[in-house]
Write a protein that holds these residues in place. Structure first.
Motif, PDB file in Angstrom:
ATOM      1  N   ARG A 120     -24.764  -3.168 -43.865  1.00  0.00           N
ATOM      2  CA  ARG A 120     -23.240  -3.825 -43.971  1.00  0.00           C
ATOM      3  C   ARG A 120     -23.013  -4.556 -43.073  1.00  0.00           C
ATOM      4  O   ARG A 120     -22.297  -5.645 -43.002  1.00  0.00           O
ATOM      5  N   GLN A 121     -23.038  -4.104 -41.764  1.00  0.00           N
ATOM      6  CA  GLN A 121     -22.666  -4.783 -40.546  1.00  0.00           C
ATOM      7  C   GLN A 121     -23.442  -5.919 -40.404  1.00  0.00           C
ATOM      8  O   GLN A 121     -22.868  -7.167 -40.045  1.00  0.00           O
ATOM      9  N   LEU A 123     -24.906  -7.762 -42.986  1.00  0.00           N
ATOM     10  CA  LEU A 123     -24.434  -8.910 -43.739  1.00  0.00           C
ATOM     11  C   LEU A 123     -23.154  -9.413 -43.361  1.00  0.00           C
ATOM     12  O   LEU A 123     -22.906 -10.790 -43.485  1.00  0.00           O
ATOM     13  N   SER A 124     -22.054  -8.715 -43.045  1.00  0.00           N
ATOM     14  CA  SER A 124     -20.794  -9.309 -42.742  1.00  0.00           C
ATOM     15  C   SER A 124     -20.806 -10.033 -41.324  1.00  0.00           C
ATOM     16  O   SER A 124     -19.822 -10.730 -41.215  1.00  0.00           O
ATOM     17  N   GLU A 125     -21.802  -9.490 -40.440  1.00  0.00           N
ATOM     18  CA  GLU A 125     -21.572 -10.259 -39.046  1.00  0.00           C
ATOM     19  C   GLU A 125     -22.669 -11.252 -38.898  1.00  0.00           C
ATOM     20  O   GLU A 125     -22.408 -12.463 -37.910  1.00  0.00           O
ATOM     21  N   LEU A 128     -23.251 -13.618 -43.838  1.00  0.00           N
ATOM     22  CA  LEU A 128     -22.227 -14.167 -44.435  1.00  0.00           C
ATOM     23  C   LEU A 128     -21.515 -15.327 -43.699  1.00  0.00           C
ATOM     24  O   LEU A 128     -20.930 -16.253 -44.077  1.00  0.00           O
ATOM     25  N   PRO A 129     -21.463 -15.257 -42.062  1.00  0.00           N
ATOM     26  CA  PRO A 129     -21.061 -16.062 -41.380  1.00  0.00           C
ATOM     27  C   PRO A 129     -21.927 -17.466 -41.236  1.00  0.00           C
ATOM     28  O   PRO A 129     -21.411 -18.498 -40.667  1.00  0.00           O
ATOM     29  N   THR A 136     -25.055 -14.391 -51.956  1.00  0.00           N
ATOM     30  CA  THR A 136     -26.145 -13.513 -51.107  1.00  0.00           C
ATOM     31  C   THR A 136     -26.446 -12.397 -52.388  1.00  0.00           C
ATOM     32  O   THR A 136     -25.491 -12.004 -53.087  1.00  0.00           O
ATOM     33  N   THR A 138     -28.805  -8.788 -52.399  1.00  0.00           N
ATOM     34  CA  THR A 138     -29.565  -8.153 -51.421  1.00  0.00           C
ATOM     35  C   THR A 138     -30.608  -7.097 -52.333  1.00  0.00           C
ATOM     36  O   THR A 138     -29.913  -6.495 -53.323  1.00  0.00           O
TER      37      THR A 138
END
Length: 153
Positions: A120-121, A123-125, A128-129, A136, A138
């Motif tokens: 999750r980290q 993906l978000s860090e 996605l940026p 996406t 997964t």
């Protein structure tokens, strides 16, 4: 691409199986002198058949227990967006592979992380940026049925 003879193919197969073979051991296995074997390995390297050597490390021993594949769809498929995405993804050590693909999405990313929270980290860090990411999907790997690094020669 230059043609490979039977001995070149045998050398490549042996080195794929065990890159730590000494030149003398390799020479014995291909029935050539150490000098001739060394020259062939140098030529195979110079011609781009051998691109490097590395140790294969167990992901589990490092606590990287979750393997994920992420389909990435970009908002625009222009050369500048492709280049920006590729440059950014190369910087992430968690990304093991990233391939531009044809089909319903633009990139397929393979990554190893500690677990779902780490994913999750990631993906978000990381994902996605990235420049141009619109969507996406997964796929978390439940069982690695086959994972090979050797090529059929």
């Amino acid at each position: 691409m230059k043609d490979l003879d039977k001995i070149d193919r045998k050398i490549l197969n042996l080195l794929q199986f065990d890159g730590r073979l000494t030149n003398a051991e390799l020479a014995e296995k291909v029935a050539l002198s150490p000098t001739a074997t060394s020259e062939r390995v140098k030529r195979l390297t110079r011609d781009g058949f051998i691109t490097g050597y590395m140790a294969l490390v167990s992901p589990a021993s490092l606590g990287l227990n979750l393997l994920v594949f992420v389909e990435v769809k970009l908002d625009r498929t222009t050369p500048d967006v492709f280049e920006a995405f590729a440059t950014a993804v190369r910087r992430s050590p968690a990304v093991m592979e990233c391939h531009m693909v044809a089909g319903g999405f633009d990139y397929l990313v393979k990554a190893r992380v500690a677990g779902m929270e780490a994913y999750r980290q990631f993906l978000s860090e990381v994902i996605l940026p990235l420049p141009g990411v619109r969507e996406t999907h997964t796929y978390a790997v439940m069982e690695e049925v086959k994972s090979a690094s050797r090529l059929p020669i």
